[in-house]
Write an enzyme that holds these catalytic residues in place. Structure first.
Site, PDB file in Angstrom:
ATOM      1  N   ASP A 131      -8.830  -1.084   0.181  1.00 52.58           N
ATOM      2  CA  ASP A 131      -8.276  -1.623   1.412  1.00 52.58           C
ATOM      3  C   ASP A 131      -8.600  -0.722   2.582  1.00 52.58           C
ATOM      4  OD1 ASP A 131      -6.613  -4.125   0.779  1.00 52.58           O
ATOM      5  OD2 ASP A 131      -6.193  -2.768  -0.857  1.00 52.58           O
ATOM      6  N   LYS A 158      -4.566  -1.451  -3.936  1.00 49.91           N
ATOM      7  CA  LYS A 158      -3.389  -2.004  -4.601  1.00 49.91           C
ATOM      8  C   LYS A 158      -2.699  -0.944  -5.480  1.00 49.91           C
ATOM      9  CE  LYS A 158      -0.574  -5.286  -5.849  1.00 49.91           C
ATOM     10  NZ  LYS A 158      -0.742  -6.429  -6.731  1.00 49.91           N
TER      11      LYS A 158
END
Lengths: 290, 290
Positions: B197, B208
Site C-alpha cells: 500500500d 495489509k
C-alpha cells in the site's frame, strides 16, 4: 457406558475444537472412570482387557495432544498393577486410578499457572493465542493484581472469542484482534503467554496454528514468550513428533471455487529457540536469552 | 459529477476493503476525469480551484496508501501548469492529465509484475497475503510457465478468498489457508510475493495486517520475500510515516461481550530488513541477504 455410548463420546472428543489439550485429556480419563464402573465384564481380567482397549483408542484419538496419550499411558501402567481381584474391586481400582490422574493433571495445570503468575506479577498486558484452560487459570490469579489481555480470534472456529468473553466477564480489560494483527499488537504487550498441546523433550511446542507466528513476532519485538502447561504435555525423549491434525477445510467457510483447495491444519510447531521460558508444576525452566 | 455524487464516490473509496492501493489510486484519478468534465465552473481559474479541492480531499482519504497521495499530488502539479485558457480547454487538459497518470500507474504495475515474473521463472509455489492487482498481473504472466499459489484468507473481510477464486479461475492450482497457517505453509512455498500500500524511502512497507508476520516467517524459513509495486507507492524521503488505518471492530463479526473491545487495524509495517528484493517498473532493487 456401552459400546455405542463410548463411540459417541470418542467422536465428540475427536471433533472437539473448543477445549485445550489438558481439558480433553481429563475428559478422556472421565470416560475411563465411567467405563470402569459400567462396562459389561464377568472377571477382573475381562474387565481390564476391555478397559485397556478403550484407553488405547482414546490415547490415539488426538495425535497432536501429548497429554491425552501420556495420561492414558499412565492409567494403563496402573491398570497393569491391579492383578487378580474380584471384578467389583477391579472396577473400583481402575476408576480410582483414572480419578487420581484427573486430579494430578488439574492440580499440575493450576500450579503451572501459579508459577507463571508469580513470575509476571501485576499490571501487565498479556498477549495470547487460542484457548487454554491453563492460561485462564493464570488470568484468574492475576485479576486481583491488575492485568489486561490481547486475545486473537483463532480462526477458523474463533475459540479466541470464547476466551475473550471469559476474560472480559472476569474483569480483565480485553482487546480482541484478528490473528493477522498479532505482529502489530505485540508492540503493545509486555509478554506473550500460551498453553501447549504438546511439548517435545527439547521444549518445542505443538499448539494452535499461529503460535509459531506469534513467537516470531515476540522475538522480533523483544517480548518474552512464555509457555505454561502441566508436564503431562511433555513427550518422552525419542517419542515421534506428533502428527499435526488437519481438519475439514470447509471450516474456513469459503465458497467452493474452481481450482481452489481450502486447508485447515490446526497446529503448528514453535521451535524451542523461540521460547523464553517454560512453566509447569515444578516451576520455571529458562530458555532463549536467559 | 455534482457535489453529492462526488461525496458518495469519496465515501465508497474510503470504505473500499476489496481493492488494493494501485486500483484505488486509479479510481481516484477517474473521479478527477469525471469532475474535470462535469463540475460547474465559468472560468479556468474557478474550475481548477474546485478540482484542486477535490484532489486534496481524495489525496487524504486513504492515508495508508501512498500512491493515492502521490498520484493526486502529481495531478495537482500538472493542473498548476494549465494557466489562463478557455474553460473548455482547461477541462480537456485537466482530464487528460488524470487519464495519462492512470495509464502511467497501470503500466508501471504491469512492468513491475513483468520484472518479478522474469526473476521467478516457471514452476514455483508462491505464497501471498491480501489482494493485490499487481500480484494478479504477476500470476497472469506465470500461468503459461506453470505456477501454484498459497493464498491467505486475509481477515476480517477475506479478500484473499476473492484472490483465490481469481487465481483458481485463471488455472493456477491454489491453496487457501487461514492467516494463522502462514508460518506452517511457508515451509511448502518457494517464495513470498506481496504488493504494497505504501513504501518508505528506505523500503519498509505498509501492507495489509499480517504481512509483517509473513515476512518474519519467510526469514525464519529461509524463503525470499519479494515486494512488487509501481514506484508511485514510494513515499518521498522525509514524508511522515502514514497512519495505519483502523476500521470498525464490528468487521470481526464477534458478538458484543462485556469488557471486550474488538480492534481492526488494517495495515502493518514490515521493516525493510525483512525484504529480499523490491520490484517496480524500473526493475529489481536487492535487499536482505543479497
Amino acid at each position: 457406558m456401552d459400546e455405542s455410548a463410548f463411540e459417541q463420546a470418542l467422536a465428540r472428543i475427536r471433533d472437539d475444537r473448543v477445549h485445550g489439550a489438558g481439558e480433553i485429556a481429563r475428559e478422556c480419563l472421565r470416560l475411563m472412570v465411567e467405563s470402569a464402573r459400567a462396562i459389561d465384564a464377568g472377571s477382573a481380567g475381562a474387565l481390564l482387557t476391555l478397559l485397556r482397549a478403550r484407553a488405547e483408542r482414546l490415547a490415539a484419538c488426538r495425535p497432536s495432544m501429548a497429554s491425552v496419550h501420556n495420561l492414558l499411558e499412565r492409567w494403563r501402567d496402573q491398570a497393569d498393577a491391579i492383578g487378580e481381584v474380584p471384578v467389583a474391586d477391579a472396577r473400583t481400582l481402575a476408576a480410582k486410578a483414572a480419578r487420581s490422574l484427573i486430579e494430578q493433571s488439574a492440580r499440575a495445570a493450576q500450579q503451572a499457572a501459579e508459577h507463571l503468575a508469580r513470575h509476571l506479577g501485576g499490571g501487565k498486558i498479556l498477549l495470547t493465542h487460542s484457548l487454554s484452560s491453563t492460561v485462564i487459570a493464570l488470568f484468574e490469579r492475576l485479576v486481583p493484581l491488575g492485568v489486561s489481555a490481547i486475545v486473537t480470534e483463532s480462526r477458523p472456529l474463533n475459540e479466541g472469542c470464547l476466551l475473550a468473553g471469559r476474560l472480559g466477564a472476569m474483569g480483565v480489560p480485553t482487546t480482541l484482534i484478528t490473528d493477522a494483527q498479532m505482529g502489530l499488537f505485540a508492540a503493545n504487550a509486555d509478554a506473550v503467554v500460551v498453553g501447549a498441546d504438546s511439548l517435545s523433550a527439547e521444549g518445542s511446542l505443538v499448539n494452535k496454528a499461529g503460535t509459531y507466528l506469534l513467537a516470531l513476532a515476540a522475538r522480533d519485538r523483544g517480548l518474552p514468550f512464555y509457555v505454561c502447561c502441566e508436564s503431562f504435555k511433555r513427550r518422552p525423549p525419542g517419542m515421534v513428533e506428533p502428527a499435526l491434525e488437519e481438519m475439514n477445510g470447509g471450516e474456513l467457510g469459503a465458497p467452493r471455487m474452481v481450482g481452489v483447495t481450502a486447508k485447515n491444519v490446526y497446529f503448528d510447531i514453535t521451535p524451542a529457540a523461540l521460547v523464553s521460558a517454560w512453566f509447569d508444576e515444578n516451576g520455571i525452566t529458562a530458555g532463549r536469552g536467559a
